[in-house]
Design an enzyme around this catalytic site. Sequence first.
Site, PDB file in Angstrom:
ATOM      1  N   GLY A   1      15.697  16.856  91.720  1.00 56.99           N
ATOM      2  CA  GLY A   1      15.217  15.634  90.778  1.00 56.99           C
ATOM      3  C   GLY A   1      14.994  16.454  89.635  1.00 56.99           C
ATOM      4  N   PRO A   2      14.729  15.706  88.734  1.00 58.26           N
ATOM      5  CA  PRO A   2      14.526  16.451  87.178  1.00 58.26           C
ATOM      6  C   PRO A   2      13.425  17.326  87.173  1.00 58.26           C
ATOM      7  CG  PRO A   2      14.156  14.167  87.128  1.00 58.26           C
ATOM      8  CD  PRO A   2      14.377  14.471  88.442  1.00 58.26           C
TER       9      PRO A   2
ATOM     10  N   THR B   1       8.866  17.134  88.294  1.00 57.91           N
ATOM     11  CA  THR B   1       8.672  15.995  89.049  1.00 57.91           C
ATOM     12  C   THR B   1       7.901  16.502  90.210  1.00 57.91           C
ATOM     13  OG1 THR B   1      10.748  16.092  89.709  1.00 57.91           O
ATOM     14  CG2 THR B   1      10.176  14.277  88.157  1.00 57.91           C
ATOM     15  N   GLY B   2       7.569  17.803  90.543  1.00 58.58           N
ATOM     16  CA  GLY B   2       6.888  17.945  91.633  1.00 58.58           C
ATOM     17  C   GLY B   2       7.463  18.563  92.829  1.00 58.58           C
ATOM     18  N   LYS B   3       8.492  19.198  92.457  1.00 59.82           N
ATOM     19  CA  LYS B   3       9.394  19.862  93.765  1.00 59.82           C
ATOM     20  C   LYS B   3       8.717  21.250  94.147  1.00 59.82           C
ATOM     21  CE  LYS B   3      13.148  20.119  91.115  1.00 59.82           C
ATOM     22  NZ  LYS B   3      12.466  19.506  89.753  1.00 59.82           N
ATOM     23  N   THR B   4       8.465  21.921  93.201  1.00 57.13           N
ATOM     24  CA  THR B   4       7.681  23.254  93.714  1.00 57.13           C
ATOM     25  C   THR B   4       6.247  22.805  94.374  1.00 57.13           C
ATOM     26  OG1 THR B   4       8.642  24.169  91.721  1.00 57.13           O
ATOM     27  CG2 THR B   4       6.988  25.468  92.641  1.00 57.13           C
TER      28      THR B   4
ATOM     29  N   HIS C   1      11.044   4.067  54.545  1.00 55.98           N
ATOM     30  CA  HIS C   1      11.799   4.690  55.617  1.00 55.98           C
ATOM     31  C   HIS C   1      11.394   4.063  57.058  1.00 55.98           C
ATOM     32  CE1 HIS C   1      14.569   7.263  57.853  1.00 55.98           C
ATOM     33  NE2 HIS C   1      13.702   7.127  58.833  1.00 55.98           N
ATOM     34  N   GLU C   2       9.856   4.418  57.150  1.00 59.02           N
ATOM     35  CA  GLU C   2       9.292   4.049  58.485  1.00 59.02           C
ATOM     36  C   GLU C   2       9.179   2.407  58.739  1.00 59.02           C
ATOM     37  OE1 GLU C   2       9.057   6.100  60.764  1.00 59.02           O
ATOM     38  OE2 GLU C   2       9.859   7.749  59.823  1.00 59.02           O
TER      39      GLU C   2
ATOM     40  N   HIS D   1      12.224   0.850  59.799  1.00 61.55           N
ATOM     41  CA  HIS D   1      12.287   0.955  61.207  1.00 61.55           C
ATOM     42  C   HIS D   1      11.792  -0.167  61.847  1.00 61.55           C
ATOM     43  CE1 HIS D   1      14.627   4.754  61.837  1.00 61.55           C
ATOM     44  NE2 HIS D   1      13.673   5.476  61.127  1.00 61.55           N
TER      45      HIS D   1
END
Length: 628
Positions: A213-214, A217-220, A434-435, A438
């Site tokens: 997983g990225p 994400t809580g692997k450890t 500019h903003e 957008h």
Amino acid sequence: MKISWKTILLWSLPALIVGFFLWQGSFVTASESIGSNTASTRMTYGRFLEYLETGRVQSVDLYEGGRTAIVQAVDPELENRVQRLRVDLPASSPDLIARLRDKNISIDSHPMRNDGLIWGFLGNLIFPFLLIAGLFFLFRRSNNIPGGPGQAMNFGKSKARFQMEAKTGITFDDVAGIDEAKEELQEVVTFLKQPEKFTAVGAKIPKGVLLVGPPGTGKTLLAKAIAGEAGVPFFSISGSEFVEMFVGVGASRVRDLFKKAKENAPCLIFIDEIDAVGRQRGAGIGGGNDEREQTLNQLLTEMDGFEGNTGIIIIAATNRPDVLDSALMRPGRFDRQVMVDAPDFKGRLEILEVHARNKKLDGEVSIEAIARRTPGFSGADLANLLNEAAILTARRRKEAITILEIDDAVDRVIAGMEGTPLVDSKSKRLIAYHEVGHAIIGTILKDHDPVQKVTLIPRGQAQGLTWFTPNEEQGLTTKSQLMARISGALGGRAAEEEIFGYDEVTTGAGGDLQQVTEMARQMVTRFGMSDLGPLSLESPNSEVFLGGGLMNRSEYSEKVATRIDDQVRSIVEHCHKLARQIIRENREVIDRVVDLLIDKETINGEEFRQIVSEYTHVPEKEQFVPQL
Ligand code: ADP
Ligand code: MG
Ligand code: ZN
């Protein structure tokens, strides 16, 4: 390894100097050979004093700085023969000299003298010895390993750089939002707790589980929770720590790790970033890395070497399962894979609840609202978010975290630290246009995510920002949505061009253009959304340095490459034209909003849409309302 010549010189210089003096023999502390004075008989100090009292002592010669004396005395028992006797003097006998003088005994002190050959020879030996010792220290220093002595000189018994926690203190309650992974791993807890349940019926307990997983994400966390739930020690090491400068060190670390683990079984071994060692062998630029391959081989050997029921379970984590050596995934190794995905809305809600437990939230703050504001956040981001909010609350001397702090913390986690707004000037005006460029495109195009707010308060690198509320959880993105996003991203530059003219455009659009190009390119090469047809021409992760990436980099011919470029250009040109047209057609409202923005510094999405709708049609946008 970094050893500059300067350090070598610095270290060997003292050794050189000392060695030189030794060689010359002028630096040696050695005693004169007393034996040459024919005094082989020893006498005790007490006897010496007695002789002294009875007046038998004739002369005293002091050696070794007064520690030894050769005493010439007459012995009445041997017909008053003169004897030379050796006496060891105590370290402190201050009045001895005075007493000798009183009794008129002749005293002589002999200087220390280099004792020729043997010391000269030793001196010659000491010089290279010191040089080697100096180099040894140099290696130790250059190889500074936290919590362990240098590895350079003792490959074999490397003090492993793995951590051991007897009790992690983390349970499944601390892990939220990844229920499927938790469920799958519940079994592992049972393996560790009651292996007999499985072995009794002849089941083989799996040895390895790969968490994929990225980052964040809580692997450890999950691995620690398993150890915590099972109540077993947690051994952890990071793959990057295996990869050492000396061939063989990584492998010996693996050996040590498994040895320690076996002594502590049942236990859990956690290998973080396993892709650092577990990459496909012989892949990557410049061929294989001997050290890495040896380490990997050792790991595989160790995994094969212990039987399934020794009570050791190995959990490894990676975010690149695609580059792992297939040997790692074979049965009996990491044959189980558990996906740990970025949390969805519900997952974020649960994670926020876990981390809000020890935080003081104002009654009005709804965790649900936070979860809605944070699509794409990982568990680590959410933990960080709440922590930032708590810090802001403390800094503002508030009692509890309010929605203001949460909002600021979200902005900060996404876009960086807030800066001070510019004073009204030409460049502030340009940034405002500019903003608003957008924002207006994002508002008028039906397929664009709705504007959340426009602000001129700088954050991180950006001088101004337009925030959109992403319509998440939809999973798929349509072509017209991508086109709308490209047009919106070009809106800033388009506004600069329309209002200030082509010569006045600024570097501020650099980031926008990068996104635009990336999106357009992906449309062509990955999603088949151009005239080139439904072809996948590039893979999502074409990092060259990782396993095997170099070869399948160009999956198309030179001719196709040109056509890709043409297609990308035509998409971008189309969107750019559209953006400029929208700006031109809405010049009146843009001017008004810009004035307001310069005055107020921030306009929220509601207000923005309200003003625009006074001038033109604003399409309704489907707002995603997460279902619980
Ligand atoms: P990874 O190892 O996947 O990169 P970590 O386990 O190191 O991520 O997560 C870092 C921190 O983020 C954890 O210590 C925890 O505070 C928080 N965190 C991440 N995922 C979760 C989750 N699913 N539930 C609760 N907290 C989480
Ligand atoms: Mg981790
Ligand atoms: Zn921009």
